[in-house]
Design a protein around this motif. Structure first.
Motif, PDB file in Angstrom:
ATOM      1  N   LEU A 212       0.694  -1.393   0.087  1.00 32.37           N
ATOM      2  CA  LEU A 212       0.051   0.143  -0.018  1.00 32.37           C
ATOM      3  C   LEU A 212       0.927   1.176   0.180  1.00 32.37           C
ATOM      4  O   LEU A 212       0.496   2.186  -0.512  1.00 32.37           O
ATOM      5  CB  LEU A 212      -0.626   0.073   1.219  1.00 32.37           C
ATOM      6  N   ASP A 213       1.919   1.203   0.664  1.00 29.60           N
ATOM      7  CA  ASP A 213       2.864   2.307   0.666  1.00 29.60           C
ATOM      8  C   ASP A 213       3.414   2.718  -0.595  1.00 29.60           C
ATOM      9  O   ASP A 213       3.633   3.915  -1.054  1.00 29.60           O
ATOM     10  CB  ASP A 213       4.038   2.160   1.704  1.00 29.60           C
ATOM     11  N   LYS A 214       3.392   1.874  -1.579  1.00 28.76           N
ATOM     12  CA  LYS A 214       3.802   2.032  -2.884  1.00 28.76           C
ATOM     13  C   LYS A 214       2.768   2.423  -3.928  1.00 28.76           C
ATOM     14  O   LYS A 214       2.938   3.112  -4.920  1.00 28.76           O
ATOM     15  CB  LYS A 214       4.391   0.740  -3.358  1.00 28.76           C
ATOM     16  N   LEU A 215       1.435   2.268  -3.445  1.00 31.13           N
ATOM     17  CA  LEU A 215       0.224   2.611  -4.152  1.00 31.13           C
ATOM     18  C   LEU A 215      -0.260   3.580  -4.006  1.00 31.13           C
ATOM     19  O   LEU A 215      -1.294   4.525  -4.447  1.00 31.13           O
ATOM     20  CB  LEU A 215      -0.740   1.397  -4.238  1.00 31.13           C
ATOM     21  N   VAL A 216       0.048   4.434  -2.700  1.00 26.83           N
ATOM     22  CA  VAL A 216      -0.435   5.868  -2.192  1.00 26.83           C
ATOM     23  C   VAL A 216       0.552   6.861  -2.027  1.00 26.83           C
ATOM     24  O   VAL A 216       1.653   6.718  -1.513  1.00 26.83           O
ATOM     25  CB  VAL A 216      -1.212   5.534  -0.740  1.00 26.83           C
ATOM     26  N   VAL A 217      -0.009   7.995  -2.631  1.00 28.80           N
ATOM     27  CA  VAL A 217       0.772   9.264  -2.512  1.00 28.80           C
ATOM     28  C   VAL A 217       0.355   9.862  -1.327  1.00 28.80           C
ATOM     29  O   VAL A 217      -0.815  10.482  -1.184  1.00 28.80           O
ATOM     30  CB  VAL A 217       0.760   9.907  -3.788  1.00 28.80           C
ATOM     31  N   TYR A 218       1.009   9.868  -0.271  1.00 25.73           N
ATOM     32  CA  TYR A 218       0.494  10.598   1.182  1.00 25.73           C
ATOM     33  C   TYR A 218       0.377  12.070   0.932  1.00 25.73           C
ATOM     34  O   TYR A 218       1.414  12.561   0.460  1.00 25.73           O
ATOM     35  CB  TYR A 218       1.475   9.837   2.342  1.00 25.73           C
ATOM     36  N   GLY A 219      -0.548  12.413   1.676  1.00 25.49           N
ATOM     37  CA  GLY A 219      -1.012  13.908   1.746  1.00 25.49           C
ATOM     38  C   GLY A 219      -1.593  14.205   0.436  1.00 25.49           C
ATOM     39  O   GLY A 219      -2.188  15.555   0.230  1.00 25.49           O
ATOM     40  N   VAL A 220      -1.926  13.328  -0.591  1.00 30.14           N
ATOM     41  CA  VAL A 220      -2.500  13.652  -1.827  1.00 30.14           C
ATOM     42  C   VAL A 220      -3.696  12.741  -1.936  1.00 30.14           C
ATOM     43  O   VAL A 220      -4.837  13.129  -2.135  1.00 30.14           O
ATOM     44  CB  VAL A 220      -1.554  13.450  -2.816  1.00 30.14           C
ATOM     45  N   ASN A 221      -3.701  11.438  -1.981  1.00 31.15           N
ATOM     46  CA  ASN A 221      -4.637  10.642  -1.826  1.00 31.15           C
ATOM     47  C   ASN A 221      -5.774  11.128  -0.897  1.00 31.15           C
ATOM     48  O   ASN A 221      -5.507  11.404   0.084  1.00 31.15           O
ATOM     49  CB  ASN A 221      -4.295   9.156  -1.601  1.00 31.15           C
ATOM     50  N   ARG A 222      -7.110  10.814  -1.277  1.00 31.45           N
ATOM     51  CA  ARG A 222      -8.250  10.985  -0.424  1.00 31.45           C
ATOM     52  C   ARG A 222      -8.994   9.771  -0.329  1.00 31.45           C
ATOM     53  O   ARG A 222      -8.976   8.835  -1.368  1.00 31.45           O
ATOM     54  CB  ARG A 222      -9.115  12.348  -1.040  1.00 31.45           C
ATOM     55  N   PHE A 223      -9.961   9.659   0.528  1.00 28.41           N
ATOM     56  CA  PHE A 223     -10.868   8.607   0.795  1.00 28.41           C
ATOM     57  C   PHE A 223     -11.929   8.938   1.380  1.00 28.41           C
ATOM     58  O   PHE A 223     -11.996   9.828   2.088  1.00 28.41           O
ATOM     59  CB  PHE A 223     -10.193   7.444   1.393  1.00 28.41           C
ATOM     60  N   ILE A 224     -13.060   8.271   1.150  1.00 24.45           N
ATOM     61  CA  ILE A 224     -14.456   8.548   1.946  1.00 24.45           C
ATOM     62  C   ILE A 224     -14.948   7.010   2.404  1.00 24.45           C
ATOM     63  O   ILE A 224     -15.067   6.263   1.500  1.00 24.45           O
ATOM     64  CB  ILE A 224     -15.386   9.233   1.266  1.00 24.45           C
ATOM     65  N   GLU A 225     -15.324   7.052   3.568  1.00 23.65           N
ATOM     66  CA  GLU A 225     -15.905   5.744   4.013  1.00 23.65           C
ATOM     67  C   GLU A 225     -17.404   6.257   4.335  1.00 23.65           C
ATOM     68  O   GLU A 225     -17.559   6.969   5.487  1.00 23.65           O
ATOM     69  CB  GLU A 225     -14.991   5.141   5.285  1.00 23.65           C
ATOM     70  N   VAL A 226     -18.378   5.525   3.552  1.00 26.43           N
ATOM     71  CA  VAL A 226     -19.803   6.000   3.984  1.00 26.43           C
ATOM     72  C   VAL A 226     -20.241   4.995   5.032  1.00 26.43           C
ATOM     73  O   VAL A 226     -20.324   3.860   5.058  1.00 26.43           O
ATOM     74  CB  VAL A 226     -20.742   5.582   2.708  1.00 26.43           C
ATOM     75  N   ASP A 227     -20.441   5.764   6.299  1.00 27.95           N
ATOM     76  CA  ASP A 227     -21.028   5.079   7.302  1.00 27.95           C
ATOM     77  C   ASP A 227     -22.424   4.605   7.355  1.00 27.95           C
ATOM     78  O   ASP A 227     -23.012   5.430   6.637  1.00 27.95           O
ATOM     79  CB  ASP A 227     -20.479   5.547   8.518  1.00 27.95           C
ATOM     80  N   ARG A 228     -22.981   3.979   8.763  1.00 32.39           N
ATOM     81  CA  ARG A 228     -24.166   3.778   8.656  1.00 32.39           C
ATOM     82  C   ARG A 228     -25.202   4.892   8.861  1.00 32.39           C
ATOM     83  O   ARG A 228     -26.282   5.164   8.312  1.00 32.39           O
ATOM     84  CB  ARG A 228     -24.682   2.708   9.800  1.00 32.39           C
ATOM     85  N   ALA A 229     -24.542   5.817   9.831  1.00 36.81           N
ATOM     86  CA  ALA A 229     -25.328   7.188   9.827  1.00 36.81           C
ATOM     87  C   ALA A 229     -25.776   8.048   8.534  1.00 36.81           C
ATOM     88  O   ALA A 229     -26.676   8.522   8.386  1.00 36.81           O
ATOM     89  CB  ALA A 229     -24.747   7.894  10.876  1.00 36.81           C
ATOM     90  N   THR A 230     -24.551   8.176   7.618  1.00 30.07           N
ATOM     91  CA  THR A 230     -24.819   8.791   6.414  1.00 30.07           C
ATOM     92  C   THR A 230     -25.942   7.853   5.639  1.00 30.07           C
ATOM     93  O   THR A 230     -26.667   8.429   5.085  1.00 30.07           O
ATOM     94  CB  THR A 230     -23.531   8.662   5.572  1.00 30.07           C
ATOM     95  N   LEU A 231     -25.611   6.716   5.593  1.00 35.25           N
ATOM     96  CA  LEU A 231     -26.690   5.851   4.919  1.00 35.25           C
ATOM     97  C   LEU A 231     -28.269   6.217   5.378  1.00 35.25           C
ATOM     98  O   LEU A 231     -29.330   6.292   4.692  1.00 35.25           O
ATOM     99  CB  LEU A 231     -26.428   4.489   4.800  1.00 35.25           C
ATOM    100  N   GLU A 232     -28.235   6.357   6.673  1.00 31.48           N
ATOM    101  CA  GLU A 232     -29.577   6.774   7.453  1.00 31.48           C
ATOM    102  C   GLU A 232     -30.158   8.116   6.775  1.00 31.48           C
ATOM    103  O   GLU A 232     -31.217   7.911   6.548  1.00 31.48           O
ATOM    104  CB  GLU A 232     -29.541   6.611   8.788  1.00 31.48           C
ATOM    105  N   ARG A 233     -29.456   8.868   6.817  1.00 32.67           N
ATOM    106  CA  ARG A 233     -29.496  10.168   6.354  1.00 32.67           C
ATOM    107  C   ARG A 233     -29.864  10.253   4.739  1.00 32.67           C
ATOM    108  O   ARG A 233     -30.994  10.679   4.371  1.00 32.67           O
ATOM    109  CB  ARG A 233     -28.629  11.285   6.516  1.00 32.67           C
TER     110      ARG A 233
END
Length: 291
Positions: A212-233
């Motif tokens: 993963l360290d080779k596949l990720v540019v730290y400080g640039v890559n972004r991510f979002i994890e859609v949690d249950r509270a978001t799905l409820e909304r």
């Protein structure tokens, strides 16, 4: 022009979390990447293509490989990603929660979690580029088997074209599907998606440390994890829209051949009202992203 290649990975345990991951660079860099990737594939012991599920189980292309040979091949391919400084984005959601909360109240094309993550990827990348002051528009290439119906292509492109927001100029309006054997960059996206998803299931297999360290540019890559509270909304937002069930399966099949921007605008409005656009503030990936 920038190009983003997207692939998915889904867990078979627990929440059955689905991950869509993309890697991004310029067309010129992708051309050089393809040459290096194919060279790494062909280095002995050679394989014709990479699929992480095959690598993990040492079957098909990896049949007859020892664990050490398999791991060396994966690290050699990951080195190609690192060498070309590909940056990325990933989005994930619990398919268990999605099917429980959103599917019962969503119009037909939105009843799959892939639809939500399509939005999260395309508009998430646009907002990421906005935050990073990256002005070039971006094309998106999804794997043929990424869980999205290729028949929806006119709808997907029209939804992008009719979307609002200051990020709009950063999306080219071009989404297409391709075979990962033809577009080798999708194989690299498969590696990223698989590692993120697999890390969410527990510790990565022995020998995978550092991938993963080779596949990720730290400080640039972004991510979002859609949690249950978001799905409820999201589910509450969809349920509150009058006539949200205006598209059923049969109506959708009839609509596809005659898709028009007006329908795309209506679906965009429903998605916006439900709050399915990703948030504006993205957390920099200062560590290997996990689900």
């Amino acid at each position: 022009m920038l190009r983003a290649y997207v692939d998915d990975s889904i867990s078979s345990v627990g929440e059955r979390r689905l991950v869509l991951a993309t890697l991004i660079q310029t067309d010129a860099t992708w051309s050089a990447f393809e040459l290096d990737w194919r060279h790494a594939l062909a280095a002995p012991p050679a394989i014709a293509y990479l699929k992480m599920a095959e690598a993990q189980n040492r079957r098909d292309q990896f049949k007859g490989f020892s664990e050490k040979e398999r791991n060396r091949k994966l690290h050699a391919l990951a080195d190609v990603v690192a060498r070309h400084a590909l940056w990325g984005f990933h989005a994930s959601v619990s398919t268990r929660d999605y099917r429980e909360l959103v599917e019962p109240v969503a119009p037909y094309p939105m009843r799959t979690p892939y639809f939500l993550l399509f939005y999260a990827i395309v508009f998430g990348v646009a907002r990421m580029h906005e935050a990073l002051a990256v002005d070039e528009p971006c094309d998106f290439v999804f794997d043929n088997y990424s869980g999205l119906d290729k028949k929806t292509l006119p709808m997907l492109n029209d939804m992008i074209a009719t979307s609002g927001g200051s990020w709009g100029d950063r999306i080219s309006g071009s989404v297409k599907f391709a075979d990962d054997k033809d577009e080798v960059a999708i194989q690299a996206a498969d590696m990223l998606a698989w590692l993120i998803r697999r890390q969410g299931d527990g510790p990565l297999p022995p020998g995978y440390d550092g991938l993963l360290d080779k596949l990720v540019v730290y400080g640039v890559n972004r991510f979002i994890e859609v949690d249950r509270a978001t799905l409820e909304r999201d589910a509450a937002g969809l349920a509150a829209i009058p006539g949200v069930d205006w598209i059923d399966k049969q109506g959708w099949r009839e609509m596809i051949p005659i898709w028009e921007g007006g329908h795309a605008k209506a679906l965009n409005d429903a998605v916006t009202a439900a709050g399915l656009y990703p948030p504006k503030d993205w957390k920099p990936a200062d560590r290997p992203p996990s689900c």
